[in-house]
Scaffold this active site. Structure first.
Site, PDB file in Angstrom:
ATOM      1  N   GLU A  26       0.821  -1.227   0.000  1.00  0.00           N
ATOM      2  CA  GLU A  26       0.000   0.000   0.000  1.00  0.00           C
ATOM      3  C   GLU A  26       0.849   1.269   0.000  1.00  0.00           C
ATOM      4  OE1 GLU A  26      -1.451   1.933   3.408  1.00  0.00           O
ATOM      5  OE2 GLU A  26      -1.192   0.178   4.700  1.00  0.00           O
ATOM      6  N   LYS A  87      -5.325  10.843   0.881  1.00  0.00           N
ATOM      7  CA  LYS A  87      -5.531   9.490   1.421  1.00  0.00           C
ATOM      8  C   LYS A  87      -6.830   8.975   0.785  1.00  0.00           C
ATOM      9  CE  LYS A  87      -7.277   7.363   5.618  1.00  0.00           C
ATOM     10  NZ  LYS A  87      -7.934   7.715   6.876  1.00  0.00           N
ATOM     11  N   VAL A 107      -5.603   0.397   2.953  1.00  0.00           N
ATOM     12  CA  VAL A 107      -5.770  -1.059   2.877  1.00  0.00           C
ATOM     13  C   VAL A 107      -6.964  -1.387   1.978  1.00  0.00           C
ATOM     14  CG1 VAL A 107      -6.375  -3.128   4.205  1.00  0.00           C
ATOM     15  CG2 VAL A 107      -4.654  -1.525   5.081  1.00  0.00           C
ATOM     16  N   ASP A 140     -17.439   5.093  14.047  1.00  0.00           N
ATOM     17  CA  ASP A 140     -16.582   5.236  12.873  1.00  0.00           C
ATOM     18  C   ASP A 140     -16.003   3.865  12.545  1.00  0.00           C
ATOM     19  OD1 ASP A 140     -14.368   5.635  11.180  1.00  0.00           O
ATOM     20  OD2 ASP A 140     -13.993   7.631  11.981  1.00  0.00           O
ATOM     21  N   SER A 142     -13.892   1.709   9.595  1.00  0.00           N
ATOM     22  CA  SER A 142     -13.074   1.843   8.389  1.00  0.00           C
ATOM     23  C   SER A 142     -13.646   1.046   7.226  1.00  0.00           C
ATOM     24  CB  SER A 142     -11.667   1.331   8.682  1.00  0.00           C
ATOM     25  OG  SER A 142     -10.904   1.303   7.498  1.00  0.00           O
ATOM     26  N   ALA A 143     -13.514   1.605   6.019  1.00  0.00           N
ATOM     27  CA  ALA A 143     -13.894   0.873   4.799  1.00  0.00           C
ATOM     28  C   ALA A 143     -12.977  -0.322   4.556  1.00  0.00           C
ATOM     29  CB  ALA A 143     -13.865   1.809   3.589  1.00  0.00           C
ATOM     30  N   ASP A 144     -11.883  -0.416   5.317  1.00  0.00           N
ATOM     31  CA  ASP A 144     -11.039  -1.617   5.203  1.00  0.00           C
ATOM     32  C   ASP A 144     -11.853  -2.872   5.530  1.00  0.00           C
ATOM     33  OD1 ASP A 144      -9.001   0.206   4.814  1.00  0.00           O
ATOM     34  OD2 ASP A 144      -7.895  -0.312   6.640  1.00  0.00           O
ATOM     35  N   LYS A 161      -4.086  -1.416  15.298  1.00  0.00           N
ATOM     36  CA  LYS A 161      -3.604  -0.636  16.440  1.00  0.00           C
ATOM     37  C   LYS A 161      -4.663  -0.529  17.514  1.00  0.00           C
ATOM     38  CE  LYS A 161       0.117   2.028  14.574  1.00  0.00           C
ATOM     39  NZ  LYS A 161       0.370   3.040  13.574  1.00  0.00           N
TER      40      LYS A 161
HETATM   41  N1  PSU Z   1      -3.298   1.712  10.738  1.00  0.00           N
HETATM   42  C1  PSU Z   1      -1.983   1.870  10.929  1.00  0.00           C
HETATM   43  N2  PSU Z   1      -1.253   2.560  10.008  1.00  0.00           N
HETATM   44  C2  PSU Z   1      -1.828   3.079   8.878  1.00  0.00           C
HETATM   45  C3  PSU Z   1      -3.229   2.897   8.686  1.00  0.00           C
HETATM   46  C4  PSU Z   1      -3.920   2.200   9.636  1.00  0.00           C
HETATM   47  O1  PSU Z   1      -1.453   1.407  11.924  1.00  0.00           O
HETATM   48  O2  PSU Z   1      -1.130   3.713   8.062  1.00  0.00           O
HETATM   49  C5  PSU Z   1      -3.854   3.435   7.451  1.00  0.00           C
HETATM   50  C6  PSU Z   1      -4.059   2.281   6.436  1.00  0.00           C
HETATM   51  O3  PSU Z   1      -3.826   2.732   5.119  1.00  0.00           O
HETATM   52  C7  PSU Z   1      -5.531   1.961   6.641  1.00  0.00           C
HETATM   53  C8  PSU Z   1      -6.108   3.324   6.905  1.00  0.00           C
HETATM   54  O4  PSU Z   1      -6.124   1.338   5.518  1.00  0.00           O
HETATM   55  O5  PSU Z   1      -5.160   3.953   7.743  1.00  0.00           O
HETATM   56  C9  PSU Z   1      -7.472   3.278   7.579  1.00  0.00           C
HETATM   57  O6  PSU Z   1      -8.038   4.558   7.570  1.00  0.00           O
HETATM   58  P1  PSU Z   1      -9.598   4.731   7.896  1.00  0.00           P
HETATM   59  O7  PSU Z   1      -9.753   4.327   9.352  1.00  0.00           O
HETATM   60  O8  PSU Z   1      -9.889   6.192   7.680  1.00  0.00           O
HETATM   61  O9  PSU Z   1     -10.331   3.818   6.969  1.00  0.00           O
HETATM   62 MN    MN Z   2     -13.520   6.462   9.331  1.00  0.00          MN
END
Ligand code: PSU
Ligand code: MN
Length: 307
Positions: A26, A87, A107, A140, A142-144, A161
């Site tokens: 990524e 991002k 991700v 909240d 994540s779309a992951d 994390k």
């Molecule tokens: N967790 C980490 N380091 C990162 C990310 C998550 O420890 O860099 C990044 C990854 O790219 C992950 C994104 O896909 O943050 C998730 O962001 P969001 O919660 O806005 O979907």
């Molecule tokens: Mn989010």
């Protein structure tokens, strides 16, 4: 081929064969996750680690609206240094493509692109998940997570994390049918820590065992992927009480500053790394390298097919 996607320009006509030996990487970690110059050094080093194992690295990112699997060195340098690289998660994809913007893939968007490029394995650091909902912070997710549930790919990470609600993240994955695999562990890792205190669904001790799980998932016609979690190398693990204190302060600061939406994860990550300093940066680099190595071994085991 879809004209928004560029695949491994260096590999030309061999794409179908090469894609089977590819490990996707990524770019959010390059543009937003690590400071310069460690971000660039890391991006090049993980590619080298994948090659040393006998696999092919494909770093994914977006340049002037062109989603690219297999960025070359100068393109990686650009994403490591340029300002204004967005991002990009799934929701943002149509915007960056239509407006021809530069973007770093999360991700979610890396997995999405990798699958469309024919890549089956993707190495990252930590996935996004369900955030800790508080009185002050909204729900909240994540779309992951939905992308993992909808994309047949192996994502190799060091867990998630502890800025996130880890039990809720695992519950979400269970509900949506994503098996969580512990690589040589029974415990779900929490990025800087080898053990979150939560159990994984299944343990795999070898790359061949991971390959078997993925093949069974495909044979069953299930829609989603496998989350393979690898604990941070033991010598780099951080004390969890120190992490909890930093996370508590970061969450408090986020609520106080009214941070939400796509800014929340980067804000919390930056704040936690400021508060934990050089040790957390070293751990981050070590686990990214380790995950790339394991991902390359898995891709070879998949190609081998003799497990
Ligand atoms: N967790 C980490 N380091 C990162 C990310 C998550 O420890 O860099 C990044 C990854 O790219 C992950 C994104 O896909 O943050 C998730 O962001 P969001 O919660 O806005 O979907
Ligand atoms: Mn989010």
């Amino acid at each position: 081929m879809d004209n928004w996607l560029t695949i491994l320009p260096a590999l030309g006509a061999h794409i179908a064969g090469a894609a089977r030996l590819c490990v996707a990487l990524e770019s959010t970690v390059i543009s937003h996750g690590l400071p310069y110059p460690q971000n660039l050094e890391l991006a090049l080093r993980v590619e080298e680690i994948v090659r040393e194992q006998g696999a092919v690295p494909a770093t994914i990112g977006i340049l002037a609206g062109q989603i690219t699997a297999g960025l070359d060195r100068s393109q990686i340098e650009y994403l490591a240094t340029a300002r204004g690289v967005l991002k990009v998660s799934i929701r943002d994809l149509p915007v960056v493509v239509a407006r021809k913007l530069d973007g770093a893939t999360t991700v979610a968007t890396t997995a999405w692109t990798a699958h469309r490029a024919g890549i089956q394995v993707f190495a990252t650091g930590g996935i996004g998940g369900v955030h800790r909902a508080g009185v002050l912070l909204p729900v909240d997710i994540s779309a992951d997570l939905p992308t993992l549930a909808q994309t047949p790919i192996i994502v190799v990470c060091a867990g998630a994390k502890a800025i996130l609600d880890l039990p809720a993240t695992l519950e979400w994955l269970e509900t949506h049918g994503v098996p969580v695999v512990g690589y040589q562990t029974d415990h779900f890792p929490a990025f800087y820590n080898r053990d979150s205190g939560l159990a994984v669904d299944v343990r795999a001790d070898t790359a061949a065992q991971v390959a078997d799980l993925f093949r069974a998932q495909r044979a069953l016609g299930l829609p989603g992927g496998l989350l393979v979690t690898v604990p941070v190398p033991v010598e780099y693990e951080l004390p969890s009480d120190q992490m909890e204190e930093a996370i508590g302060r970061a969450l408090h600061d986020a609520a106080g500053a009214g941070i939400k939406g796509k800014a929340l994860t980067p804000f919390l990550l930056t704040r936690v790394s400021e508060l934990t300093g050089a040790a957390s940066l070293r751990a981050n680099l070590a686990l990214l390298e380790n995950n790339a190595r394991v991902a390359a071994q898995i891709v070879l085991a998949l190609a081998d097919g003799t497990s």
